[in-house]
Design a protein around this motif. Structure first.
Motif, PDB file in Angstrom:
ATOM      1  N   HIS A  15      -1.202 -14.878  -3.029  1.00 51.70           N
ATOM      2  CA  HIS A  15      -0.130 -14.134  -3.694  1.00 51.70           C
ATOM      3  C   HIS A  15      -0.620 -12.776  -4.186  1.00 51.70           C
ATOM      4  O   HIS A  15       0.018 -11.749  -3.946  1.00 51.70           O
ATOM      5  CB  HIS A  15       0.440 -14.959  -4.857  1.00 51.70           C
ATOM      6  N   ASN A  16      -1.753 -12.746  -4.874  1.00 50.91           N
ATOM      7  CA  ASN A  16      -2.255 -11.479  -5.429  1.00 50.91           C
ATOM      8  C   ASN A  16      -2.646 -10.490  -4.334  1.00 50.91           C
ATOM      9  O   ASN A  16      -2.427  -9.284  -4.489  1.00 50.91           O
ATOM     10  CB  ASN A  16      -3.435 -11.728  -6.369  1.00 50.91           C
ATOM     11  N   ASP A  17      -3.209 -10.972  -3.238  1.00 51.49           N
ATOM     12  CA  ASP A  17      -3.579 -10.081  -2.137  1.00 51.49           C
ATOM     13  C   ASP A  17      -2.337  -9.433  -1.523  1.00 51.49           C
ATOM     14  O   ASP A  17      -2.336  -8.234  -1.241  1.00 51.49           O
ATOM     15  CB  ASP A  17      -4.345 -10.852  -1.054  1.00 51.49           C
ATOM     16  N   ILE A  18      -1.303 -10.216  -1.315  1.00 52.16           N
ATOM     17  CA  ILE A  18      -0.049  -9.696  -0.757  1.00 52.16           C
ATOM     18  C   ILE A  18       0.574  -8.716  -1.743  1.00 52.16           C
ATOM     19  O   ILE A  18       1.032  -7.632  -1.361  1.00 52.16           O
ATOM     20  CB  ILE A  18       0.932 -10.849  -0.437  1.00 52.16           C
ATOM     21  N   TYR A  19       0.584  -9.089  -3.008  1.00 49.82           N
ATOM     22  CA  TYR A  19       1.151  -8.246  -4.062  1.00 49.82           C
ATOM     23  C   TYR A  19       0.439  -6.892  -4.099  1.00 49.82           C
ATOM     24  O   TYR A  19       1.088  -5.840  -4.093  1.00 49.82           O
ATOM     25  CB  TYR A  19       1.026  -8.969  -5.405  1.00 49.82           C
ATOM     26  N   ASN A  20      -0.883  -6.901  -4.120  1.00 46.16           N
ATOM     27  CA  ASN A  20      -1.648  -5.652  -4.162  1.00 46.16           C
ATOM     28  C   ASN A  20      -1.422  -4.816  -2.907  1.00 46.16           C
ATOM     29  O   ASN A  20      -1.282  -3.596  -2.987  1.00 46.16           O
ATOM     30  CB  ASN A  20      -3.140  -5.941  -4.352  1.00 46.16           C
ATOM     31  N   PHE A  21      -1.410  -5.458  -1.759  1.00 47.82           N
ATOM     32  CA  PHE A  21      -1.149  -4.731  -0.519  1.00 47.82           C
ATOM     33  C   PHE A  21       0.182  -4.005  -0.594  1.00 47.82           C
ATOM     34  O   PHE A  21       0.276  -2.819  -0.272  1.00 47.82           O
ATOM     35  CB  PHE A  21      -1.158  -5.689   0.681  1.00 47.82           C
ATOM     36  N   LEU A  22       1.225  -4.706  -1.043  1.00 50.57           N
ATOM     37  CA  LEU A  22       2.556  -4.109  -1.098  1.00 50.57           C
ATOM     38  C   LEU A  22       2.655  -2.994  -2.137  1.00 50.57           C
ATOM     39  O   LEU A  22       3.368  -2.010  -1.928  1.00 50.57           O
ATOM     40  CB  LEU A  22       3.615  -5.188  -1.354  1.00 50.57           C
ATOM     41  N   ILE A  23       1.924  -3.118  -3.233  1.00 49.83           N
ATOM     42  CA  ILE A  23       1.897  -2.039  -4.233  1.00 49.83           C
ATOM     43  C   ILE A  23       1.354  -0.762  -3.597  1.00 49.83           C
ATOM     44  O   ILE A  23       1.934   0.306  -3.725  1.00 49.83           O
ATOM     45  CB  ILE A  23       1.062  -2.438  -5.465  1.00 49.83           C
ATOM     46  N   TYR A  24       0.232  -0.884  -2.897  1.00 49.37           N
ATOM     47  CA  TYR A  24      -0.348   0.286  -2.236  1.00 49.37           C
ATOM     48  C   TYR A  24       0.554   0.799  -1.127  1.00 49.37           C
ATOM     49  O   TYR A  24       0.735   1.996  -0.955  1.00 49.37           O
ATOM     50  CB  TYR A  24      -1.726  -0.039  -1.650  1.00 49.37           C
ATOM     51  N   TYR A  25       1.094  -0.099  -0.369  1.00 44.31           N
ATOM     52  CA  TYR A  25       1.878   0.289   0.802  1.00 44.31           C
ATOM     53  C   TYR A  25       3.189   0.967   0.409  1.00 44.31           C
ATOM     54  O   TYR A  25       3.586   1.953   1.020  1.00 44.31           O
ATOM     55  CB  TYR A  25       2.154  -0.938   1.665  1.00 44.31           C
ATOM     56  N   LEU A  26       3.855   0.428  -0.598  1.00 42.01           N
ATOM     57  CA  LEU A  26       5.163   0.957  -0.987  1.00 42.01           C
ATOM     58  C   LEU A  26       5.094   1.938  -2.147  1.00 42.01           C
ATOM     59  O   LEU A  26       6.074   2.624  -2.432  1.00 42.01           O
ATOM     60  CB  LEU A  26       6.119  -0.195  -1.331  1.00 42.01           C
ATOM     61  N   GLY A  27       3.972   1.986  -2.838  1.00 41.45           N
ATOM     62  CA  GLY A  27       3.838   2.924  -3.938  1.00 41.45           C
ATOM     63  C   GLY A  27       4.630   2.534  -5.169  1.00 41.45           C
ATOM     64  O   GLY A  27       5.017   3.391  -5.954  1.00 41.45           O
ATOM     65  N   THR A  28       4.893   1.249  -5.343  1.00 44.15           N
ATOM     66  CA  THR A  28       5.625   0.761  -6.496  1.00 44.15           C
ATOM     67  C   THR A  28       5.099  -0.607  -6.884  1.00 44.15           C
ATOM     68  O   THR A  28       4.594  -1.337  -6.047  1.00 44.15           O
ATOM     69  CB  THR A  28       7.141   0.674  -6.220  1.00 44.15           C
ATOM     70  N   LYS A  29       5.235  -0.920  -8.169  1.00 54.39           N
ATOM     71  CA  LYS A  29       4.812  -2.253  -8.607  1.00 54.39           C
ATOM     72  C   LYS A  29       5.955  -3.255  -8.515  1.00 54.39           C
ATOM     73  O   LYS A  29       5.764  -4.435  -8.728  1.00 54.39           O
ATOM     74  CB  LYS A  29       4.259  -2.200 -10.029  1.00 54.39           C
ATOM     75  N   ASP A  30       7.127  -2.808  -8.182  1.00 51.72           N
ATOM     76  CA  ASP A  30       8.310  -3.661  -8.093  1.00 51.72           C
ATOM     77  C   ASP A  30       8.388  -4.290  -6.700  1.00 51.72           C
ATOM     78  O   ASP A  30       9.243  -3.947  -5.886  1.00 51.72           O
ATOM     79  CB  ASP A  30       9.560  -2.838  -8.396  1.00 51.72           C
ATOM     80  N   VAL A  31       7.469  -5.203  -6.432  1.00 47.96           N
ATOM     81  CA  VAL A  31       7.371  -5.791  -5.098  1.00 47.96           C
ATOM     82  C   VAL A  31       7.489  -7.310  -5.101  1.00 47.96           C
ATOM     83  O   VAL A  31       7.328  -7.926  -4.049  1.00 47.96           O
ATOM     84  CB  VAL A  31       6.067  -5.362  -4.386  1.00 47.96           C
TER      85      VAL A  31
END
Length: 176
Positions: A15-31
């Motif tokens: 979960h945390n790896d996916i969450y961090n990836f999406l934060i970087y990829y989308l530029g938002t913490k709302d993932v």
């Protein structure tokens, strides 16, 4: 092991790896919604998981594809601008937002997001999240040679974008 139990274990483990990836990829913490969508899609398509790769890289591939779809639905520049404004006005920041804390990192973050998508993808996966070329090739669904070449070209492009000698040391740390 049943698919339901397996996806629960994967959610716990990755979960945390996916969450961090999406934060970087989308530029938002709302993932969070997108993270859930990744695991729902993973569960629905578990029969396609061939077990030749690590489940985490398979799930990050799914996350990347969902993120690309998400970006396509919204005008990317409007989304990035509004998210950056929101991040700078919030008082409580998450640890994952360390990349935005100082001016140099903010400039680098903006430069990375101005790269063409293939360069941005490989810089996030290889440079920021520190996956090996083999893991990155599974995530990006590219050959390892393409990962290495694209990563090299992306770093060169970043150097040209930033055009400041003070950046070369910092970029070299990303380049590893």
């Amino acid at each position: 092991m049943k698919n339901h139990d397996m996806i629960q274990r994967w959610f716990h483990d990755y979960h945390n790896d996916i969450y961090n990836f999406l934060i970087y990829y989308l530029g938002t913490k709302d993932v969070e919604d997108i993270v859930q969508e990744v695991f729902i899609k993973g569960y629905k398509h578990m029969h396609q998981f061939e077990r030749r790769s690590d489940p985490k890289t398979w799930l990050i591939s799914i996350a990347r594809n969902i993120a690309i779809d998400h970006i396509r639905k919204k005008k990317r520049q409007q989304l990035l601008l509004s998210n950056l404004l929101n991040l700078f006005t919030e008082k409580d920041k998450l640890p994952q937002e360390w990349v935005l804390e100082d001016e140099r990192k903010t400039e680098l973050y903006k430069a990375i997001n101005e790269l063409k998508s293939s360069y941005r993808d490989v810089v996030i996966v290889r440079g920021i999240l520190d996956y090996s070329p083999e893991e990155a090739s599974q995530i990006l669904q590219w050959k390892t040679a393409k990962v290495n070449l694209t990563y090299h070209r992306a770093i060169q492009s970043l150097k040209k974008k930033l055009k400041l000698e003070k950046w070369s040391d910092y970029i070299e740390t990303i380049n590893g």
